[in-house]
Design an enzyme around this catalytic site. Structure first.
Site, PDB file in Angstrom:
ATOM      1  N   GLN A  34       0.700  -1.089   0.391  1.00  0.00           N
ATOM      2  CA  GLN A  34       0.244   0.368  -0.316  1.00  0.00           C
ATOM      3  C   GLN A  34       0.775   1.412   0.032  1.00  0.00           C
ATOM      4  O   GLN A  34       0.575   2.307  -1.258  1.00  0.00           O
ATOM      5  CB  GLN A  34      -0.714   0.408   1.469  1.00  0.00           C
ATOM      6  CG  GLN A  34      -1.763  -1.422   1.016  1.00  0.00           C
ATOM      7  CD  GLN A  34      -2.976  -1.189   2.896  1.00  0.00           C
ATOM      8  OE1 GLN A  34      -3.284   0.080   3.056  1.00  0.00           O
ATOM      9  NE2 GLN A  34      -2.990  -2.810   2.690  1.00  0.00           N
ATOM     10  N   CYS A  92      -1.785   5.497   7.489  1.00  0.00           N
ATOM     11  CA  CYS A  92       0.171   6.432   7.463  1.00  0.00           C
ATOM     12  C   CYS A  92      -0.461   7.817   7.680  1.00  0.00           C
ATOM     13  O   CYS A  92      -1.454   8.304   5.689  1.00  0.00           O
ATOM     14  CB  CYS A  92       0.050   6.121   6.076  1.00  0.00           C
ATOM     15  SG  CYS A  92       1.736   7.315   5.122  1.00  0.00           S
ATOM     16  N   ALA A 102       5.816   0.591   8.923  1.00  0.00           N
ATOM     17  CA  ALA A 102       7.104   0.959   8.989  1.00  0.00           C
ATOM     18  C   ALA A 102       6.820  -0.055  11.493  1.00  0.00           C
ATOM     19  O   ALA A 102       7.579  -0.509  11.550  1.00  0.00           O
ATOM     20  CB  ALA A 102       7.347   1.776   9.539  1.00  0.00           C
ATOM     21  N   CYS A 108       6.803   7.485   9.002  1.00  0.00           N
ATOM     22  CA  CYS A 108       6.218   8.366   7.970  1.00  0.00           C
ATOM     23  C   CYS A 108       7.346   8.516   6.227  1.00  0.00           C
ATOM     24  O   CYS A 108       7.868  10.448   6.695  1.00  0.00           O
ATOM     25  CB  CYS A 108       5.456   9.448   8.890  1.00  0.00           C
ATOM     26  SG  CYS A 108       3.392   9.581   7.008  1.00  0.00           S
TER      27      CYS A 108
END
Ligand code: FAD
Ligand code: UQ1
Length: 448
Positions: free
Chosen positions: A81, A199, A344, A376
């Site tokens: 994604q 995110c 992450a 990010c």
């Protein structure tokens, strides 16, 4: 578009109908439950085969061996994604973001190709959409989150119109770049909803890429660009928020704080926002709009005994172990872990979860504590990126011995070219637990 691209992904990879254990039930039975449900038992059942499910499946499949681990995952395609930011920005193709699930499923794991429909953790039982009933010794819940476009009046229907896109959905991500390409001037609006999202930088990254594209194509001076966010800040971490707010001012990107999108009227090209402090409704005309939908926990989890008051899987924020069911762990977007939801973070959680669940399997106490690490990569143009990394306390936890608050070309290469490789060949194979080890090595044990 999305469908044909998806077909290409599926056809270009390993045949999907492999008769590995675990797929057979799904192939023989339709979505209606058979009279006699098929019962299976696994030492470890993982529900969800996204980033977190596959990464943990790889690690525990190796540890526990064939026949002992299953992954319940209905989707034929696995998406990376994070690439959708670059697909929406016209830098990558949609097809580059997906692989057949069969190709990423660890060889040592049985794939149950179905949806989990009910959790009975008191009986160590998961009921699936194909009728399979799975009992387990240990459970990892890694089901991601729910996108709720329908909570905005006029959606999802408005996606049938030009000028409306969303990088958050495989159905609409290609529409974003078409909208950017077709924009000839006027109002361009980028939104951030009034819910936690995955995110949290993605809603503004696409604005920066769009602005850069229009500047390169000499229509920047015809564009009024605004970022309408439900939040009172542009980013949750002070260090990066100050830099991003200054960048928006310099590039004439107007930030409207506390503005929550409640309606899209596509035939009039109007977007209605509620001001969250005053309750006032404000209508903005748009020529293109990028929508970040409200997000939340999946219904199947909300109604389960695993949920916290909101519906996230209720785990201890340091150990990742369920607060009421000690043989249950959760990781990734569906968990209650109070950090920014990213791949992450999944990577960092993967190492913690492996150690802690392994210890529980050996009747030991969970030894590792998760610090909330998340990251990010804030793409600020085609070729530049600020790499935000931080912890539960919203304090920067940067890997590299440079100021990561600066826009850098190296960080762009990391995001655009290195991270996809790390994802497919590191994280999904259970060989990438985030950069913590390297960060500590570079700091030679000093600081975090
Ligand atoms: P997912 O990867 O979403 O996987 C959940 C899985 O559960 C899916 O495969 C789904 O099919 C399955 N599932 C759902 N319901 C059921 C059910 N009932 N039964 C069984 N399985 C089910 N992260 C970063 O680190 N860096 C970035 O730059 C970044 N950029 C992003 C940009 C965008 C536009 C988006 C959308 C995301 C971005 N992310 C980024 C976030 C990252 O992709 C997610 O945080 C990560 O994928 C979460 O992993 P997960 O396994 O928890 O959820
Ligand atoms: C990361 O580990 C990760 O997971 C695979 C991401 O998802 C794609 C990221 O975007 C980032 C930035 C990291 C952190 C990695 C480094 C090298 C800082």
């Amino acid at each position: 578009m999305a469908c044909s691209a998806l077909r290409t992904v599926v056809l270009s990879t390993r045949p999907l109908l492999q008769f590995r254990a675990g797929t057979v039930g799904a192939l023989h039975f339709s979505t209606t439950a058979p009279a006699e449900a098929e019962k299976k038992h696994y030492k470890l059942c993982i529900v969800g085969g996204g980033s977190a499910g596959i990464a943990n499946g790889s690690k525990f499949g190796r540890k526990l061996g064939a026949g002992n681990v299953c992954i319940v995952e209905p989707s034929e395609v696995h998406y990376y994604q994070p690439m959708w930011t670059l697909v929406g920005g016209g830098v990558k193709n949609f097809t580059q973001s997906g692989k057949a699930t069969a190709d990423v499923m660890p060889q040592t794991v049985d794939w149950i190709k179905a949806r989990a429909e009910e959790f009975s953790p008191d009986d160590n039982l998961v009921r699936c959409s194909d009728g399979t009933q799975i009992t387990y010794d240990y459970l990892i819940v890694a089901m991601g989150l729910q996108l709720s476009f329908e909570k905005i009046k006029g959606l999802p229907e408005a996606f049938q119109y030009d000028g409306v896109g969303s990088n958050f959905s495989p159905k609409y991500v290609e529409k974003t770049f078409r909208a950017i390409q077709n924009f000839k001037g006027g109002n361009a609006i980028f939104t951030f909803p009034n819910t936690p999202i995955k995110c949290a930088g993605a809603p503004q990254k696409i604005m920066y890429l769009a602005e850069d594209y229009w500047a390169r194509n000499k229509i920047r001076d015809k564009a009024n660009i605004s970022y309408n966010t439900a939040l009172p800040v542009v980013f949750g971490v002070k260090k990066y928020a100050e830099i991003l707010a200054a960048l928006c001012q310099k590039r004439n990107l107007k930030i409207n704080y506390r503005h929550n999108l409640v309606e899209v009227i596509p035939d009039k090209k109007e977007a209605v926002f509620e001001h969250l402090d005053t309750g006032e409704k404000v209508t903005f005309p748009y020529d293109m709009i990028h929508i970040t939908p409200p997000m939340g926990p999946l219904e199947v989890l909300k109604k389960s005994p695993l949920a916290d008051a909101v519906g996230w899987v209720d785990v201890d924020k340091q150990t990742l172990q369920h607060v009421r069911y000690p043989n249950v762990f959760s990781t990734g977007d569906c968990s209650s872990l109070p950090t920014s939801k990213t791949a992450a973070a999944v990577a960092a959680q993967c190492g913690i979860l492996y150690n802690n669940l392994s210890a529980i399997m050996d009747s030991q106490k969970p030894p590792k504590k998760y610090d909330g690490y998340t990251s990010c990569p804030l793409v600020t143009s085609k070729g530049k990126c600020i790499l935000a990394e931080f912890d539960y306390d919203l304090q920067p936890l940067e890997t590299f011995p440079v100021d990561q608050g600066k826009e850098r070309r190296t960080m762009w290469h990391l995001k655009a070219n290195v991270m996809p490789e790390i994802y497919w060949t590191g994280l999904l194979k259970g060989r990438w637990a985030g950069p913590g080890f390297y960060r500590k090595a570079m700091r030679l044990g000093m600081g975090k």
